[in-house]
Write a protein that holds these residues in place. Structure first.
Motif, PDB file in Angstrom:
ATOM      1  N   LEU A  61       2.734  22.286  27.200  1.00 20.48           N
ATOM      2  CA  LEU A  61       3.276  21.194  26.391  1.00 20.48           C
ATOM      3  C   LEU A  61       4.572  21.612  25.715  1.00 20.48           C
ATOM      4  N   LEU A  62       4.578  22.780  25.064  1.00 19.49           N
ATOM      5  CA  LEU A  62       5.777  23.242  24.377  1.00 19.49           C
ATOM      6  C   LEU A  62       6.906  23.515  25.363  1.00 19.49           C
ATOM      7  N   GLY A  63       6.564  24.063  26.528  1.00 15.42           N
ATOM      8  CA  GLY A  63       7.583  24.324  27.535  1.00 15.42           C
ATOM      9  C   GLY A  63       8.270  23.053  27.982  1.00 15.42           C
ATOM     10  N   ASN A  64       7.504  22.000  28.176  1.00 14.62           N
ATOM     11  CA  ASN A  64       8.086  20.722  28.570  1.00 14.62           C
ATOM     12  C   ASN A  64       8.976  20.137  27.476  1.00 14.62           C
ATOM     13  N   LEU A  65       8.550  20.275  26.220  1.00 12.88           N
ATOM     14  CA  LEU A  65       9.359  19.768  25.114  1.00 12.88           C
ATOM     15  C   LEU A  65      10.688  20.522  25.007  1.00 12.88           C
ATOM     16  N   ILE A  66      10.630  21.829  25.172  1.00 11.90           N
ATOM     17  CA  ILE A  66      11.853  22.635  25.109  1.00 11.90           C
ATOM     18  C   ILE A  66      12.811  22.233  26.223  1.00 11.90           C
ATOM     19  N   SER A 108      15.526  23.251  21.933  1.00 15.41           N
ATOM     20  CA  SER A 108      15.762  24.498  22.654  1.00 15.41           C
ATOM     21  C   SER A 108      16.783  25.364  21.933  1.00 15.41           C
ATOM     22  N   LEU A 109      17.862  24.737  21.446  1.00 12.54           N
ATOM     23  CA  LEU A 109      18.923  25.480  20.764  1.00 12.54           C
ATOM     24  C   LEU A 109      18.415  26.067  19.450  1.00 12.54           C
TER      25      LEU A 109
END
Length: 270
Positions: free
Chosen positions: A199-204, A211-212
């Motif tokens: 989930l966090l990977g997709n949001l990033i 991401s920044l």
């Protein structure tokens, strides 16, 4: 982190003891995985990255390490770990460095006590996720160095040294918090944890601003000492394009004060 000076000065080092342990081996491999290869599953986490000298760094989280207090790691143990987590021992041989380490996280209660000042690992310890501890320690030294010089040369009062604690300790607490959070994600090997990582990977990936923010925090580049909206205490590279033309780098390399104006003027004060 085991500073004799800190202990002798009676400065507390509050925080949390290690409850997670990782491994690291800089070795050669006869059958290395593809560049950038890594895996995380219910058996643990394994990341492989090149390091100087033709070596490969095999590192990650081993849930079977319950923290016996023994930090040594043998080559046979590293082979067993990589085989169990990564499915192969990759022909590991000729180790240059083998280590185990935990996530004990502490920040000194005081950065200054009279004539004693703490910096670097003596002032803070944490899980080395992201390697941000290097920037943290260097920024301690940069913040403290010019203040010591000012007091020693009589340009500033002794109370200037108190600002070292006020400015630097909050950033150590920030690093402590986000390395603990990273540890939670690194050790999230259960199906529930994997779902959280996904989930966090997709949001990033979908939210560049997020991401920044995370990247800057991980790199230790979001440090500033002034109030929001002010240039005071912000990073030089962010105050204007004129600071990126090469000349300012020549002016600041010796650590002397430099004047910067909104119209782009950059000049040495000394």
């Amino acid at each position: 982190a085991g500073s004799t000076v800190r202990r002798s000065a009676g400065i507390d080092f509050p925080g949390t003891d290690a409850d997670t342990y990782a491994y690291l081996g800089d070795v050669r491999a006869d059958a290395p995985p593809a560049p950038g290869w890594g895996v995380q599953n219910e058996k643990g986490a394994l990341i492989v990255a090149p390091v100087p000298g033709g070596l490969l760094r095999f590192t990650g989280y081993d849930p079977e390490d319950r923290g016996s207090g023994r930090r040594e790691l043998t080559l046979d143990e590293l082979r067993e770990i990589t085989g169990r987590i990564g499915g192969a021992d990759f022909g590991l041989r000729d180790p240059a460095w083998l280590s185990r380490f935990g996530n004990a996280t502490r920040v000194a209660a005081q950065y200054r006590k009279g004539r004693v000042l703490l910096a670097g690992d003596a002032a803070h310890m944490h899980f080395p996720a992201g390697g941000v501890g290097l920037n943290l320690g260097l920024q301690d030294a940069m913040n403290l160095g010019w203040k010591l010089a000012g007091v020693i040369r009589g340009r500033s009062g002794d109370d200037l040294l108190d600002t070292y604690h006020d400015e630097r300790r909050p950033w150590a607490e920030d690093v402590a918090e986000h390395t603990l959070a990273q540890t939670a994600l690194i050790t999230a090997t259960s199906p529930t944890g994997q779902a959280l990582r996904h989930l966090l990977g997709n949001l990033i990936e979908r939210l560049p601003d997020l991401s920044l923010v995370l990247a800057r925090r991980l790199a230790g580049l979001d440090v500033r000492y002034g109030r929001p909206g002010e240039l005071t205490g912000s990073r030089v590279a962010e105050t204007g394009g004129a600071l990126l033309d090469g000349r300012p780098a020549e002016l600041v390399v010796d650590g002397r004060p430099v004047m910067v104006r909104p119209d782009g003027y950059v000049g040495s004060l000394l």
